[in-house]
Design a protein around this motif. Structure first.
Motif, mmCIF file in Angstrom:
data_model
loop_
_atom_site.group_PDB
_atom_site.id
_atom_site.type_symbol
_atom_site.label_atom_id
_atom_site.label_comp_id
_atom_site.label_asym_id
_atom_site.label_seq_id
_atom_site.Cartn_x
_atom_site.Cartn_y
_atom_site.Cartn_z
ATOM 1 N N ILE A 100 0.841 -1.203 0.000
ATOM 2 C CA ILE A 100 0.000 0.000 0.000
ATOM 3 C C ILE A 100 0.872 1.247 0.000
ATOM 4 O O ILE A 100 0.641 2.196 -0.761
ATOM 5 N N ALA A 101 1.895 1.256 0.869
ATOM 6 C CA ALA A 101 2.784 2.421 0.954
ATOM 7 C C ALA A 101 3.509 2.640 -0.369
ATOM 8 O O ALA A 101 3.667 3.785 -0.824
ATOM 9 N N GLY A 102 3.964 1.562 -1.007
ATOM 10 C CA GLY A 102 4.655 1.686 -2.283
ATOM 11 C C GLY A 102 3.766 2.246 -3.373
ATOM 12 O O GLY A 102 4.196 3.078 -4.178
ATOM 13 N N GLN A 103 2.506 1.806 -3.408
ATOM 14 C CA GLN A 103 1.580 2.325 -4.409
ATOM 15 C C GLN A 103 1.341 3.813 -4.203
ATOM 16 O O GLN A 103 1.323 4.601 -5.156
ATOM 17 N N LYS A 104 1.189 4.225 -2.949
ATOM 18 C CA LYS A 104 0.973 5.649 -2.661
ATOM 19 C C LYS A 104 2.212 6.466 -3.008
ATOM 20 O O LYS A 104 2.108 7.596 -3.505
ATOM 21 N N ALA A 105 3.406 5.907 -2.763
ATOM 22 C CA ALA A 105 4.635 6.611 -3.110
ATOM 23 C C ALA A 105 4.773 6.767 -4.619
ATOM 24 O O ALA A 105 5.286 7.779 -5.103
ATOM 25 N N ARG A 106 4.308 5.774 -5.381
ATOM 26 C CA ARG A 106 4.342 5.902 -6.840
ATOM 27 C C ARG A 106 3.416 7.004 -7.311
ATOM 28 O O ARG A 106 3.707 7.707 -8.284
ATOM 29 N N ASP A 107 2.290 7.192 -6.605
ATOM 30 C CA ASP A 107 1.301 8.188 -7.019
ATOM 31 C C ASP A 107 1.635 9.591 -6.527
ATOM 32 O O ASP A 107 1.419 10.576 -7.238
ATOM 33 N N THR A 108 2.153 9.687 -5.293
ATOM 34 C CA THR A 108 2.317 11.004 -4.663
ATOM 35 C C THR A 108 3.743 11.306 -4.221
ATOM 36 O O THR A 108 4.013 12.414 -3.768
ATOM 37 N N GLY A 109 4.644 10.334 -4.308
ATOM 38 C CA GLY A 109 6.009 10.543 -3.863
ATOM 39 C C GLY A 109 6.277 10.039 -2.463
ATOM 40 O O GLY A 109 7.430 9.814 -2.086
ATOM 41 N N VAL A 110 5.221 9.830 -1.677
ATOM 42 C CA VAL A 110 5.398 9.322 -0.316
ATOM 43 C C VAL A 110 4.181 8.492 0.078
ATOM 44 O O VAL A 110 3.047 8.812 -0.294
ATOM 45 N N GLY A 111 4.420 7.411 0.803
ATOM 46 C CA GLY A 111 3.331 6.593 1.330
ATOM 47 C C GLY A 111 3.634 6.231 2.770
ATOM 48 O O GLY A 111 4.743 5.808 3.093
ATOM 49 N N VAL A 112 2.659 6.437 3.639
ATOM 50 C CA VAL A 112 2.816 6.130 5.063
ATOM 51 C C VAL A 112 1.620 5.289 5.501
ATOM 52 O O VAL A 112 0.472 5.723 5.361
ATOM 53 N N VAL A 113 1.887 4.087 6.008
ATOM 54 C CA VAL A 113 0.822 3.198 6.463
ATOM 55 C C VAL A 113 1.093 2.824 7.920
ATOM 56 O O VAL A 113 2.163 2.300 8.244
#
Length: 282
Positions: A100-113
């Motif tokens: 989940i964090a990786g997908q968010k980082a691909r979309d926005t540059g950062v993912g925090v779960v």
């Protein structure tokens, strides 16, 4: 003294998949947990590798975890999410949080779960952080409690890894504290994710994925990592890329050594369930 018998990693992965499937996990998730355990064998941290399979099986038999529970996604935003453990297996929960964090980082540059309800005995998370760093992201897994794992993309293609639980289990002979130059890779992570460093509690884990391209070109970042590592051997808790490659090559060539104390419980589980136990490498 005779050497412990060695087994092929693929044979042990298949054994883990069969045993965990009989314990209630879907085959895909059973195989994923087996691969996570074997990852630690591949970096030389054997105390946390396939020898731990018997313990996970025993805990599943006791009902400590729900083998069918993948976790429940709670509040979610563009760059953040909450994953409730709901009794699921910690390694697989953290793997899902990293996805989940990786997908968010691909979309926005950062993912925090934030993963809630994780038991304090979740074990190391270096394998989870390493998978993120192949992204290539800066990967960080904080918690439960004071446990910390970090993975940093490196020029060699495999990441530089730190895990506070591993200690010197997978390091080289040099276990002295890092020098200022050796601290530089960790500062690369800490400086970028400092806002989240204090978020994890005793039963929580924070998984962070930060896209390198969000703050620096990958080439420039790789050069800084290479300069920080030049001429150093791994201090306690660190796994340098060349160490990983050496152990991985050795594991594929010679197999994984298992002591009688580790083989016994796995043989017992296999016999009870009618699952053939693999033959050692001749």
């Amino acid at each position: 003294m005779s050497e412990s018998p060695r087994y092929r990693p693929d044979d042990l992965r298949r054994l883990a998949t069969e045993l965990l499937s009989r314990a209630g996990l879907a085959r895909e998730r059973a195989s994923a947990l087996g691969r996570l355990l074997l990852w630690y064998d591949a970096v030389g941290a054997h105390d946390f590798g396939i020898v731990g399979l018997g313990d996970w099986l025993a805990r599943l038999e006791r009902g400590d975890f729900d083998p069918k529970q993948p976790g429940r996604v709670g509040p979610e935003h563009a760059s953040t999410a909450v994953l409730e453990a709901a009794g699921g297996l910690p390694p697989l929960l953290l793997a899902r949080a990293a996805e989940i964090a990786g997908q968010k980082a691909r979309d926005t540059g950062v993912g925090v779960v934030r993963v809630t309800g994780v038991p304090p005995s979740a074990g190391p998370a270096a394998a989870i952080a390493a998978e993120l760093a192949i992204g290539p992201f800066l990967g960080l897994v904080l918690g439960p409690g004071s446990a910390q794992s970090a993975a940093i993309p490196a020029p060699e293609g495999v990441p530089l890894i730190f895990d506070s639980i591993l200690g010197d289990a997978a390091g080289d002979d040099d276990t002295s504290p890092p020098t200022a130059a050796g601290d530089e890779p960790m500062r690369m992570v800490v400086d970028r994710v400092a806002p989240w460093l204090l978020l994890s509690g005793d039963h929580e884990v924070v998984v962070v994925a930060l896209a390198v391209a969000a703050f620096e070109s990958l080439g420039s970042f790789h050069r800084r990592v290479a300069e920080a590592l030049e001429g150093r051997s791994a201090p306690a808790g660190w796994i340098f890329p060349e160490t990983w490659e050496r152990h991985r090559s050795e594991t594929q060539r010679r197999g994984i050594a298992l002591a009688d104390s580790a083989i016994g419980p796995l043989r017992d589980h296999s016999a009870r369930l009618g699952i053939p136990f693999p033959d050692p490498i001749a």
